[in-house]
Design a protein around this motif. Structure first.
Motif, PDB file in Angstrom:
ATOM      1  N   ILE A  39       0.856  -1.182   0.000  1.00  0.00           N
ATOM      2  CA  ILE A  39       0.000   0.000   0.000  1.00  0.00           C
ATOM      3  C   ILE A  39       0.898   1.239   0.000  1.00  0.00           C
ATOM      4  CG2 ILE A  39      -1.699   1.298   1.360  1.00  0.00           C
ATOM      5  CD1 ILE A  39      -2.557  -1.505   2.514  1.00  0.00           C
ATOM      6  N   LYS A  40       0.633   2.142  -0.927  1.00  0.00           N
ATOM      7  CA  LYS A  40       1.535   3.288  -1.097  1.00  0.00           C
ATOM      8  C   LYS A  40       0.898   4.577  -0.590  1.00  0.00           C
ATOM      9  CE  LYS A  40       3.779   1.058  -5.016  1.00  0.00           C
ATOM     10  NZ  LYS A  40       4.179   1.115  -6.418  1.00  0.00           N
ATOM     11  N   ASN A  41       0.385   4.524   0.619  1.00  0.00           N
ATOM     12  CA  ASN A  41      -0.082   5.771   1.239  1.00  0.00           C
ATOM     13  C   ASN A  41       0.207   5.706   2.731  1.00  0.00           C
ATOM     14  OD1 ASN A  41      -2.281   4.571   2.717  1.00  0.00           O
ATOM     15  ND2 ASN A  41      -3.359   4.395   0.758  1.00  0.00           N
ATOM     16  N   ARG A  42       0.038   6.849   3.397  1.00  0.00           N
ATOM     17  CA  ARG A  42       0.469   6.955   4.794  1.00  0.00           C
ATOM     18  C   ARG A  42      -0.264   6.012   5.736  1.00  0.00           C
ATOM     19  NH1 ARG A  42      -2.492  10.486   7.800  1.00  0.00           N
ATOM     20  NH2 ARG A  42      -0.701  11.180   9.000  1.00  0.00           N
ATOM     21  N   LYS A  43      -1.524   5.703   5.404  1.00  0.00           N
ATOM     22  CA  LYS A  43      -2.300   4.783   6.238  1.00  0.00           C
ATOM     23  C   LYS A  43      -1.684   3.386   6.239  1.00  0.00           C
ATOM     24  CE  LYS A  43      -6.170   7.122   7.396  1.00  0.00           C
ATOM     25  NZ  LYS A  43      -6.726   7.173   8.754  1.00  0.00           N
ATOM     26  N   GLY A  44      -0.978   3.060   5.177  1.00  0.00           N
ATOM     27  CA  GLY A  44      -0.387   1.733   5.037  1.00  0.00           C
ATOM     28  C   GLY A  44       1.074   1.685   5.427  1.00  0.00           C
ATOM     29  N   ARG A  45       1.532   2.730   6.098  1.00  0.00           N
ATOM     30  CA  ARG A  45       2.949   2.761   6.500  1.00  0.00           C
ATOM     31  C   ARG A  45       3.088   3.035   7.991  1.00  0.00           C
ATOM     32  NH1 ARG A  45       3.599   6.970   2.283  1.00  0.00           N
ATOM     33  NH2 ARG A  45       3.819   5.944   0.249  1.00  0.00           N
ATOM     34  N   ALA A  46       4.015   2.327   8.626  1.00  0.00           N
ATOM     35  CA  ALA A  46       4.344   2.563  10.031  1.00  0.00           C
ATOM     36  C   ALA A  46       5.853   2.518  10.185  1.00  0.00           C
ATOM     37  CB  ALA A  46       3.697   1.496  10.916  1.00  0.00           C
ATOM     38  N   VAL A  47       6.349   3.259  11.157  1.00  0.00           N
ATOM     39  CA  VAL A  47       7.766   3.173  11.510  1.00  0.00           C
ATOM     40  C   VAL A  47       7.860   3.044  13.025  1.00  0.00           C
ATOM     41  CG1 VAL A  47       8.028   5.704  11.551  1.00  0.00           C
ATOM     42  CG2 VAL A  47      10.057   4.225  11.262  1.00  0.00           C
ATOM     43  N   ALA A  48       8.702   2.104  13.462  1.00  0.00           N
ATOM     44  CA  ALA A  48       8.859   1.886  14.900  1.00  0.00           C
ATOM     45  C   ALA A  48      10.277   1.418  15.168  1.00  0.00           C
ATOM     46  CB  ALA A  48       7.859   0.846  15.409  1.00  0.00           C
ATOM     47  N   GLY A  49      10.706   1.619  16.410  1.00  0.00           N
ATOM     48  CA  GLY A  49      12.037   1.158  16.754  1.00  0.00           C
ATOM     49  C   GLY A  49      12.266   1.200  18.245  1.00  0.00           C
ATOM     50  N   LEU A  50      13.340   0.543  18.647  1.00  0.00           N
ATOM     51  CA  LEU A  50      13.691   0.483  20.065  1.00  0.00           C
ATOM     52  C   LEU A  50      14.935   1.324  20.324  1.00  0.00           C
ATOM     53  CD1 LEU A  50      16.363  -1.483  21.002  1.00  0.00           C
ATOM     54  CD2 LEU A  50      14.982  -3.095  19.723  1.00  0.00           C
ATOM     55  N   SER A  51      14.959   1.995  21.473  1.00  0.00           N
ATOM     56  CA  SER A  51      16.138   2.740  21.924  1.00  0.00           C
ATOM     57  C   SER A  51      16.614   3.692  20.820  1.00  0.00           C
ATOM     58  CB  SER A  51      17.229   1.751  22.359  1.00  0.00           C
ATOM     59  OG  SER A  51      18.207   2.413  23.145  1.00  0.00           O
ATOM     60  N   MET A  52      17.815   3.535  20.279  1.00  0.00           N
ATOM     61  CA  MET A  52      18.266   4.398  19.185  1.00  0.00           C
ATOM     62  C   MET A  52      17.243   4.401  18.052  1.00  0.00           C
ATOM     63  SD  MET A  52      21.780   4.144  16.883  1.00  0.00           S
ATOM     64  CE  MET A  52      21.282   2.789  15.810  1.00  0.00           C
ATOM     65  N   GLY A  53      16.709   3.229  17.747  1.00  0.00           N
ATOM     66  CA  GLY A  53      15.696   3.130  16.688  1.00  0.00           C
ATOM     67  C   GLY A  53      14.395   3.825  17.050  1.00  0.00           C
ATOM     68  N   GLY A  54      14.136   3.981  18.357  1.00  0.00           N
ATOM     69  CA  GLY A  54      12.964   4.741  18.787  1.00  0.00           C
ATOM     70  C   GLY A  54      13.153   6.221  18.516  1.00  0.00           C
ATOM     71  N   GLY A  55      14.360   6.710  18.798  1.00  0.00           N
ATOM     72  CA  GLY A  55      14.677   8.098  18.473  1.00  0.00           C
ATOM     73  C   GLY A  55      14.632   8.340  16.977  1.00  0.00           C
ATOM     74  N   GLN A  56      15.163   7.391  16.211  1.00  0.00           N
ATOM     75  CA  GLN A  56      15.105   7.512  14.749  1.00  0.00           C
ATOM     76  C   GLN A  56      13.653   7.534  14.275  1.00  0.00           C
ATOM     77  OE1 GLN A  56      17.531   4.081  13.828  1.00  0.00           O
ATOM     78  NE2 GLN A  56      19.389   5.295  13.577  1.00  0.00           N
ATOM     79  N   SER A  57      12.834   6.687  14.865  1.00  0.00           N
ATOM     80  CA  SER A  57      11.416   6.637  14.470  1.00  0.00           C
ATOM     81  C   SER A  57      10.712   7.955  14.774  1.00  0.00           C
ATOM     82  CB  SER A  57      10.709   5.485  15.194  1.00  0.00           C
ATOM     83  OG  SER A  57      11.261   4.248  14.808  1.00  0.00           O
ATOM     84  N   PHE A  58      11.060   8.548  15.905  1.00  0.00           N
ATOM     85  CA  PHE A  58      10.497   9.857  16.253  1.00  0.00           C
ATOM     86  C   PHE A  58      10.827  10.884  15.173  1.00  0.00           C
ATOM     87  CE2 PHE A  58      11.634  14.024  18.096  1.00  0.00           C
ATOM     88  CZ  PHE A  58      10.375  14.465  18.470  1.00  0.00           C
ATOM     89  N   PHE A  59      12.110  10.977  14.813  1.00  0.00           N
ATOM     90  CA  PHE A  59      12.506  11.941  13.778  1.00  0.00           C
ATOM     91  C   PHE A  59      11.841  11.634  12.439  1.00  0.00           C
ATOM     92  CE2 PHE A  59      16.180  13.269  16.421  1.00  0.00           C
ATOM     93  CZ  PHE A  59      16.025  14.638  16.277  1.00  0.00           C
ATOM     94  N   ILE A  60      11.907  10.362  12.049  1.00  0.00           N
ATOM     95  CA  ILE A  60      11.368   9.977  10.740  1.00  0.00           C
ATOM     96  C   ILE A  60       9.876  10.291  10.659  1.00  0.00           C
ATOM     97  CG2 ILE A  60      10.831   7.989   9.270  1.00  0.00           C
ATOM     98  CD1 ILE A  60      13.519   6.762  10.352  1.00  0.00           C
TER      99      ILE A  60
END
Lengths: 384, 384
Positions: free
Chosen positions: A256-277
């Motif tokens: 799915i190529k729209n925002r509803k079909g996309r998620a980003v998540a991560g732990l620790s450093m990846g959590g900070g990256q997910s916040f920025f992204i």
């Protein structure tokens, strides 16, 4: 149903033993109520088990020498969880040669075993497994050909471009790499089980390597890149996800190529990256998961206080620009120093009227037993 | 060219050190002419290196204790090859905690390092890497959902069904599983390098699990299947390859669907399986590779003499039925007891006018250093 284990979510704790009996002794041997560890070391003076179930910085469990130099210790079976351990022989950490289940955390190898039951059932192998692909892609931003792992769910048909799947971009922490979420994190098993039981939507999970100097996990032996693009911080280094990885995934997979079909998540450093992204790309992602972020929970662990408004002007003063998410999932371990900052950010989001905000906390420190539960919960709450 | 290592086939032996310096000491530390192993064990009485470069059943290399309990030994750099080793601490095998490169042979874990140069250059990581997919498929013959690995070469575009690739089905030996050829066998690196240099045709390599009771490598913790279809022998158990795997691959990948575009090869048990698969299906496969087969080389290792005519009536007496292969590649290690039987079979094929017969022998016993060279040679001679 064609079943690996008879059914999804079935326990394999007992039967698993039959796989493990090597090196002359059975270890770990699981019974209904106990687990016995054994190790042959006739010349050793002191043998212990360094055991994750005894705490975050594992305490050591003494073993006793019996006949023929077989050291052993029997313990009551701990609560359901995926546990790791090593033996400590006269002060030296080593693997249990009788247990073929081995995991790597960064550069460190450990044995593993699973006690099923309760929430840990979704960590067991499922009879409807999805595939895991080791995929190389070109990152123009970093000028590197890099490796990521891609999970595709059971039933995914690469030839059928008409059935589209949502995509979760899932990021590891400091010291981790593209391998971490599928091994320590049990991502494939968690998704297999939750999809098979209808609790999560079938989805693709993309697990890149978030260390800007690594082409791939260091186990491949590829030297790190010495001249790496400079970023303001470790949390700020992953603009390549949207620039390089997302277009690659959307070209090569049925998604799915729209925002509803996309998620980003991560732990620790990846959590900070997910916040920025996520907050930089509110029109790209409708779902974000931030697990145990050191950026957000920094103050209690000696970092600068987290100031979302400074990083994203308007975050609190003019939130309409950012208040577009279906899910903003925040979670932390109850014994993790980052929890106060994480909770505070959550409170501020609520105070400023953000919708979709979810807070969860679990027993545990800054460790995988928390993040596996975060993942299992997060994937049930997105793409609804 | 966007390069991982600057170029394919470039040496990474030296630079690799920078990845490995963990656990307080550098090990193995490679210089131009030597390698130093180090291990911290202040309480140990005797520390050795169990070293594959010292022979097939590794001799042990004594280490000397220096300051602060650091044991070490420095050796002249051995000839180019991928080597494995463990430390032996007061009689107990253990991994080198400073070396993140770890391989598994069945249930046994070992460290690895690569000395590049000569034929071993193709074992190094390549700047144009192909992908490796962990793929689950349904075997109707065994009524099991099973895992295999699939290598797709650099440039393979899953969406372009117009570009078709030949397929090599590559089988492991006894004790191995679907993971063996990509780790111990360096299949991806070998293919990456030989394809990048134009020495091998771009091809897909399919690596299934040939143990009839295993759903997947035992590292996943899935119990083996206790009720398994009975076969005449271990070498005879792989009719599922043609019945289940080949149709799955030809449905899901962009491949050439005729005998010229198909090859089957394997080592040891997998060599015997390849023999059966190929000669039972001469209209399916035009290429077969048999490495160090215990079926064919059985007599010298205590088995029944190999009688191809008894297994395939007409093999020698009416060979037209079977004499259809483009390549019949036979190879064995020079110190492997199976070599006499393998050579004898090769001679008989030549005596009876078989075309495409290739014989190769390499220094070594019944071991991976032979099979990696077999693979690297075989893939250059097929699909021409």
């Amino acid at each position: 149903m064609v079943a690996l284990l008879g059914a999804c979510l079935s326990a394999y704790g007992q039967e698993m033993n039959s796989l493990m009996f090597r090196a002359g002794v059975k270890s770990p041997e699981m019974s209904k109520d106990s687990i016995t560890f054994r190790f042959v070391a006739p010349k050793a003076v002191k043998v212990e088990v360094s055991a994750s179930w005894l705490g975050y910085n594992p305490a050591k469990l003494p073993m006793t020498e019996g006949k023929n130099g077989v050291w052993s210790v029997r313990i009551p079976k701990p609560a359901p969880e995926l546990y790791t351990y090593t033996f400590v022989v006269d002060g030296i950490n080593m693997l249990d040669p009788s247990n073929v289940m081995v995991q790597r955390d960064g550069s460190r190898y450990m044995n593993a075993f699973l006690v099923t039951g309760d929430y840990a059932d979704v960590y067991a192998e499922c009879s409807k497994p999805g595939n895991v692909e080791h995929v190389w892609y070109y990152s123009a931003e970093n000028d590197m050909t890099r490796r990521m792992y891609v999970y595709t769910p059971a039933g995914y048909d690469r030839n059928n471009r008409n059935v589209k799947y949502p995509v979760l971009y899932l990021l590891h922490g400091g010291g981790g790499d593209e391998d971490a979420w599928t091994t320590l994190g049990r991502t494939a098993q968690i998704l297999d089980n939750l999809i098979a039981s209808g609790k999560a939507k079938p989805m693709i999970v993309v697990m890149p390597n978030g260390n800007p100097n690594q082409y791939a996990a260091q186990t491949l032996g590829i030297p790190v890149k010495t001249e790496v693009k400079k970023y303001a911080s470790n949390f700020d280094n992953y603009s390549s996800l949207v620039a390089d990885i997302l277009p690659f995934v959307e070209k090569n997979y049925n998604v799915i190529k729209n925002r509803k079909g996309r998620a980003v998540a991560g732990l620790s450093m990846g959590g900070g990256q997910s916040f920025f992204i996520a907050f930089r790309n509110v029109n790209v992602f409708a779902n974000v998961g931030i697990f145990s972020s050191g950026l957000i929970g920094s103050a209690a662990i000696g970092g600068a206080p987290f100031d979302a408004e400074a990083l994203f002007p308007g975050m609190y003063t003019a939130p309409a620009k950012y208040n577009k998410f279906d899910v903003i999932y925040l979670a932390c371990g109850e014994e993790d120093g980052r929890i106060d900052g994480m909770k505070d950010f959550c409170q501020k989001l609520n105070d400023h009227g953000y919708k979709g905000v979810i807070w969860e906390q679990y027993p545990g420190a800054h460790e995988w037993k928390v993040w596996r539960r975060n993942l299992a919960s997060f994937v049930q709450q997105i793409f609804k």
